[in-house]
Design a protein around this motif. Structure first.
Motif, PDB file in Angstrom:
ATOM      1  N   TYR A 111     -64.846  23.854   0.398  1.00  0.00           N
ATOM      2  CA  TYR A 111     -63.562  23.191   0.639  1.00  0.00           C
ATOM      3  C   TYR A 111     -63.002  23.511   2.022  1.00  0.00           C
ATOM      4  O   TYR A 111     -61.863  23.175   2.332  1.00  0.00           O
ATOM      5  N   GLY A 112     -63.807  24.168   2.849  1.00  0.00           N
ATOM      6  CA  GLY A 112     -63.420  24.429   4.228  1.00  0.00           C
ATOM      7  C   GLY A 112     -62.701  25.740   4.459  1.00  0.00           C
ATOM      8  O   GLY A 112     -62.311  26.035   5.594  1.00  0.00           O
ATOM      9  N   LYS A 168     -66.440  27.255  -6.917  1.00  0.00           N
ATOM     10  CA  LYS A 168     -67.565  26.416  -7.301  1.00  0.00           C
ATOM     11  C   LYS A 168     -67.282  24.949  -6.990  1.00  0.00           C
ATOM     12  O   LYS A 168     -66.140  24.505  -6.999  1.00  0.00           O
ATOM     13  N   LEU A 169     -68.352  24.230  -6.708  1.00  0.00           N
ATOM     14  CA  LEU A 169     -68.323  22.782  -6.587  1.00  0.00           C
ATOM     15  C   LEU A 169     -69.303  22.247  -7.618  1.00  0.00           C
ATOM     16  O   LEU A 169     -70.506  22.513  -7.521  1.00  0.00           O
ATOM     17  N   ASP A 170     -68.779  21.559  -8.621  1.00  0.00           N
ATOM     18  CA  ASP A 170     -69.615  21.080  -9.733  1.00  0.00           C
ATOM     19  C   ASP A 170     -70.430  22.215 -10.358  1.00  0.00           C
ATOM     20  O   ASP A 170     -71.634  22.077 -10.610  1.00  0.00           O
ATOM     21  N   VAL A 187     -70.868  27.353  -3.397  1.00  0.00           N
ATOM     22  CA  VAL A 187     -71.468  26.823  -2.176  1.00  0.00           C
ATOM     23  C   VAL A 187     -71.000  27.659  -0.990  1.00  0.00           C
ATOM     24  O   VAL A 187     -69.803  27.905  -0.823  1.00  0.00           O
ATOM     25  N   VAL A 188     -71.965  28.102  -0.184  1.00  0.00           N
ATOM     26  CA  VAL A 188     -71.664  28.837   1.038  1.00  0.00           C
ATOM     27  C   VAL A 188     -72.191  28.030   2.217  1.00  0.00           C
ATOM     28  O   VAL A 188     -73.380  27.683   2.259  1.00  0.00           O
ATOM     29  N   ALA A 212     -66.289  20.005   2.953  1.00  0.00           N
ATOM     30  CA  ALA A 212     -65.259  19.747   3.947  1.00  0.00           C
ATOM     31  C   ALA A 212     -65.872  19.809   5.349  1.00  0.00           C
ATOM     32  O   ALA A 212     -66.834  20.560   5.592  1.00  0.00           O
ATOM     33  N   PRO A 213     -65.338  19.064   6.285  1.00  0.00           N
ATOM     34  CA  PRO A 213     -65.880  19.081   7.652  1.00  0.00           C
ATOM     35  C   PRO A 213     -65.629  20.416   8.325  1.00  0.00           C
ATOM     36  O   PRO A 213     -64.795  21.215   7.904  1.00  0.00           O
ATOM     37  N   GLU A 214     -66.387  20.663   9.384  1.00  0.00           N
ATOM     38  CA  GLU A 214     -66.237  21.915  10.130  1.00  0.00           C
ATOM     39  C   GLU A 214     -64.832  22.006  10.718  1.00  0.00           C
ATOM     40  O   GLU A 214     -64.204  21.007  11.038  1.00  0.00           O
TER      41      GLU A 214
END
Length: 348
Positions: A277-278, A292-294, A298-299, A342-344
């Motif tokens: 999520y950034g 968590k995502l789904d 996530v890293v 999410a974008p950088e």
């Protein structure tokens, strides 16, 4: 000889003679110095039965011996249930003590003072409104809980199985949470109870678009995670790995199962860790903080915005940190994950 010490220990417990009890416990531990793991495990299994025969305050002191047997090589599994049950009960009584203390004094609960022989009596005496025996029990629990938590620190560090499936975990976590605001000295246990075991992570390298699935265990903080992630994804580009990020082998060993205080330091960070999520994943946090995502943590590996360094090692020295590269994601799967994060340039 060991059976003789155990028999004497149980007889002292039945006779409610703490001096003999602690003396036999000390003698038992000394007698196991050269015992093999099978013998140590048999001793520990029987030793764990003594906790049902003694008051919690005495059991807290015996727990030190139980933890020491585990550190010497005994299987800690038979010790887990009695030690966790004892600690949980003391924590619940400690929460009651803190509430009673605030009600009686309007103050934050005091720190136990082992050097003051009158601390227990004086502290219990200030719990006005409670029967004398109840006030003493609550104050004794407050004073005993630190010692009672120490063997849990040992067995959790030593056993991935217990970290994954600790008996009584839910009640223990609730009891610990109830006193955590007043007991900073228990924060190491809170951290251990949050350690992930056999946890799958999706790791995405934004610059190259590559993705990886890794499995982690026994990692006490994100300093350790950062070091081990850099190691597991480093390698030749034509093998699907990332070049130029290989950490010093000494740092990796210190973060896994080697010397926790090597001369190869400080560690230099290779990435900026970001969640799906950034948000920045701070090294001071723990892997369980990563959202968590789904259903999967996530890293994202971004370039470091500034130079970071830290001391090599592990927060929990007896707990080896593990990481395994389960697979390199196919390009399409990696791209699908990249499209969902999410974008950088997300927030700190």
């Amino acid at each position: 000889m060991l059976d003789h010490h155990l028999d004497a220990l149980f007889q002292a417990a039945a006779d409610r003679d703490p001096d003999r009890l602690f003396g036999h416990a000390s003698q038992l531990y000394a007698a196991t110095e050269d015992a093999d793991e099978a013998t140590l495990s048999a001793v520990a299994a029987r030793f764990g039965e003594v906790f049902d025969l003694v008051p919690p305050g005495i059991g807290a002191r015996l727990g030190i011996v139980a933890g020491a047997l585990a550190e010497r090589g005994a299987d800690p599994a038979p010790l887990a249930e009695p030690l966790v049950g004892q600690l949980t009960g003391l924590l619940e009584q400690s929460a009651a003590f803190a509430a009673a203390w605030r009600s009686a004094t309007g103050e934050a609960p005091p720190e136990p003072d082992d050097d003051d022989p009158d601390w227990l009596r004086n502290t219990a005496g200030r719990l006005t409104g409670l029967p004398e025996h109840e006030a003493f029990e609550l104050a004794d629990a407050w004073a005993s809980v630190y010692m009672a938590h120490m063997p849990i620190l040992s067995i959790l560090q030593l056993s991935p199985k217990l970290r994954a499936a600790l008996p009584g975990r839910e009640r223990l976590v609730a009891a610990l949470s109830a006193v955590s605001g007043d007991r900073d000295d228990l924060e190491w246990l809170a951290g251990l109870l949050a350690v992930l075991e056999d946890e799958h992570l999706i790791v995405l390298h934004r610059e190259t678009g590559r993705g990886y699935e890794v499995v982690i265990g026994g990692i006490g903080d994100n300093f350790q995670l950062h070091t081990l992630l850099a190691d597991v994804v480093s390698g030749p580009e034509d093998h699907g790995l990332i070049e130029g990020v290989q950490p010093d082998p000494g740092w990796v060993m210190a973060a896994s199962d080697g010397d926790v205080d090597p001369e190869d330091g400080p560690v230099h960070g290779q990435f900026n860790l970001v969640d799906a999520y950034g948000k920045w994943i701070w090294n001071e946090g723990v892997p369980a903080d990563v959202p968590k995502l789904d259903g999967v943590r996530v890293v994202v590996l971004d370039p470091p915005p500034y130079a970071r360094s830290w001391s090599p090692g592990r927060r929990y020295p007896m707990m080896p940190g593990t990481i395994r590269l389960e697979r390199i994601l196919p390009a399409g799967e990696a791209a699908a994950w990249m499209a969902r994060i999410a974008p950088e340039g997300g927030s700190e």
